[in-house]
Design an enzyme around this catalytic site. Structure first.
Site, PDB file in Angstrom:
ATOM      1  N   HIS A  89       0.841  -1.215   0.000  1.00  0.00           N
ATOM      2  CA  HIS A  89       0.000   0.000   0.000  1.00  0.00           C
ATOM      3  C   HIS A  89       0.872   1.260   0.000  1.00  0.00           C
ATOM      4  O   HIS A  89       0.591   2.227  -0.693  1.00  0.00           O
ATOM      5  CB  HIS A  89      -0.890   0.038   1.249  1.00  0.00           C
ATOM      6  N   GLN A  91      -8.988  -7.422 -10.249  1.00  0.00           N
ATOM      7  CA  GLN A  91      -9.620  -6.196  -9.739  1.00  0.00           C
ATOM      8  C   GLN A  91      -9.161  -4.977 -10.555  1.00  0.00           C
ATOM      9  O   GLN A  91      -9.970  -4.108 -10.886  1.00  0.00           O
ATOM     10  CB  GLN A  91      -9.259  -6.016  -8.263  1.00  0.00           C
ATOM     11  N   ARG A 151      -3.972 -10.335   4.542  1.00  0.00           N
ATOM     12  CA  ARG A 151      -4.414 -11.651   5.026  1.00  0.00           C
ATOM     13  C   ARG A 151      -3.237 -12.541   5.436  1.00  0.00           C
ATOM     14  O   ARG A 151      -3.451 -13.574   6.077  1.00  0.00           O
ATOM     15  CB  ARG A 151      -5.283 -12.353   3.978  1.00  0.00           C
TER      16      ARG A 151
HETATM   17  O1  PAF Z   1      -8.170  -3.996  -2.864  1.00  0.00           O
HETATM   18  C1  PAF Z   1      -8.824  -3.590  -1.873  1.00  0.00           C
HETATM   19  O2  PAF Z   1      -8.280  -3.342  -0.799  1.00  0.00           O
HETATM   20  C2  PAF Z   1     -10.322  -3.392  -1.989  1.00  0.00           C
HETATM   21  O3  PAF Z   1     -10.884  -4.331  -2.854  1.00  0.00           O
HETATM   22  C3  PAF Z   1     -10.729  -1.959  -2.412  1.00  0.00           C
HETATM   23  C4  PAF Z   1     -10.214  -1.641  -3.809  1.00  0.00           C
HETATM   24  C5  PAF Z   1     -10.163  -0.963  -1.424  1.00  0.00           C
HETATM   25  C6  PAF Z   1     -12.248  -1.833  -2.427  1.00  0.00           C
HETATM   26  O4  PAF Z   1     -12.808  -2.098  -1.179  1.00  0.00           O
END
Ligand code: PAF
Length: 282
Positions: free
Chosen positions: A33, A154, A188
């Protein structure tokens, strides 16, 4: 860094700016992140992150309740990374009434792989991402939003949503950050006990081996190689959902000779009670 909990406060804080660089997260932040924040920051005039554990993307049997919530530590890490505004809405703020209007992504992309094993997952993700985008970018001429490639599917789902709704947002896909043994960083991973943590690096090794085997021939028998890769993990005690070689652009199975086709090997498997996903571009 300003920490805001309401959409009104967020918009007020962002009002002097024209191009937010935004990193949506569910918190329990790791180096992946933080790398996204640092990568996105120079691409906008204000850096925003959100922390929201989105109930809509969890099935009833999944880990919504136990998902780690570590707001204070996360805020410190974001501030150190140069984030200017942290949006941490309570559930009541983002979903003040049942969210009956939802984004249903096209099934060719969202019903396969993760979508097949987690039905409704990409509806939940797309809905919250569109809503967060509306909170952050309303009235902005443009913006950038960063997502990690660890969640490869995603990224594709969000990119296509942005394209089809003509949102003025550039999607930045950040490289997966890994531990020394190759395990992809993920919130996780904290669920793994010490024996499982040692074993967990086998997933990226299995993807690498499958990728190498696929690339060793121009016309491999992919279903056979994928089945062997899953059996090898299963013999070590994993419960694999899929290990598969796909085209990077649409995650469909490659057709014809592989030479020159941009591919990605994707995998998802359960180790004990923890479901891990990973992928490698090959
Ligand atoms: O990847 C994630 O952490 C989640 O899927 C997101 C993009 C923040 C949406 O809740």
């Amino acid at each position: 860094m300003h920490i805001v909990h309401t959409i009104a406060e967020l918009r007020e804080r962002l009002s002097p700016f024209k191009r937010p660089a935004f990193v949506p997260t569910m918190g329990n932040l790791h180096d992946g992140h933080i790398a996204l924040v640092k990568q996105a920051k120079p691409m906008g005039d204000v850096t925003v992150s959100s922390i929201f554990v989105n109930r809509l993307q969890f099935a009833p049997n999944e880990d919504f309740d136990s998902y780690p919530r570590t707001l204070d530590a996360d805020a410190q890490r974001l501030e150190a990374a140069g984030c200017n505004v942290l949006f941490a809405p309570r559930e009541q703020e983002l979903y003040p009434e049942p969210q009956t209007y939802r984004v249903h992504p096209a099934s060719d992309l969202s019903d396969i792989l993760e979508g097949h094993f987690r039905p409704g997952f990409f509806i939940g993700v797309s809905t919250v991402v569109l809503k967060l985008f509306s909170c952050v970018y309303a009235g902005m001429p443009s913006g950038v939003a960063a997502f990690g490639k660890k969640d490869y599917q995603q990224v594709l789902v969000v990119r296509r949503m942005v394209q089809q709704f003509a949102l003025p947002i550039d999607i930045l896909a950040g490289e997966t950050q890994r531990a020394q043994d190759g395990l992809a960083l993920s919130s996780r991973n904290g669920y793994l006990n010490s024996a499982e943590r040692l074993e967990a690096a086998q997933l990226s090794q299995a993807l690498q081996a499958l990728g190498d085997a696929a690339r060793a021939s121009n016309t491999p028998d992919l279903p056979a190689l994928e089945a062997q890769a899953m059996q090898a993990l299963a013999r070590r005690g994993w419960k694999p959902d899929y290990l598969t070689v796909r085209r990077r652009a649409d995650l469909l199975a490659p057709q014809g000779p592989l030479a020159g086709q941009p591919l990605v090997v994707l995998g998802a498997a359960k180790l004990g009670n923890t479901r891990l996903i990973d992928n490698l571009e090959i």
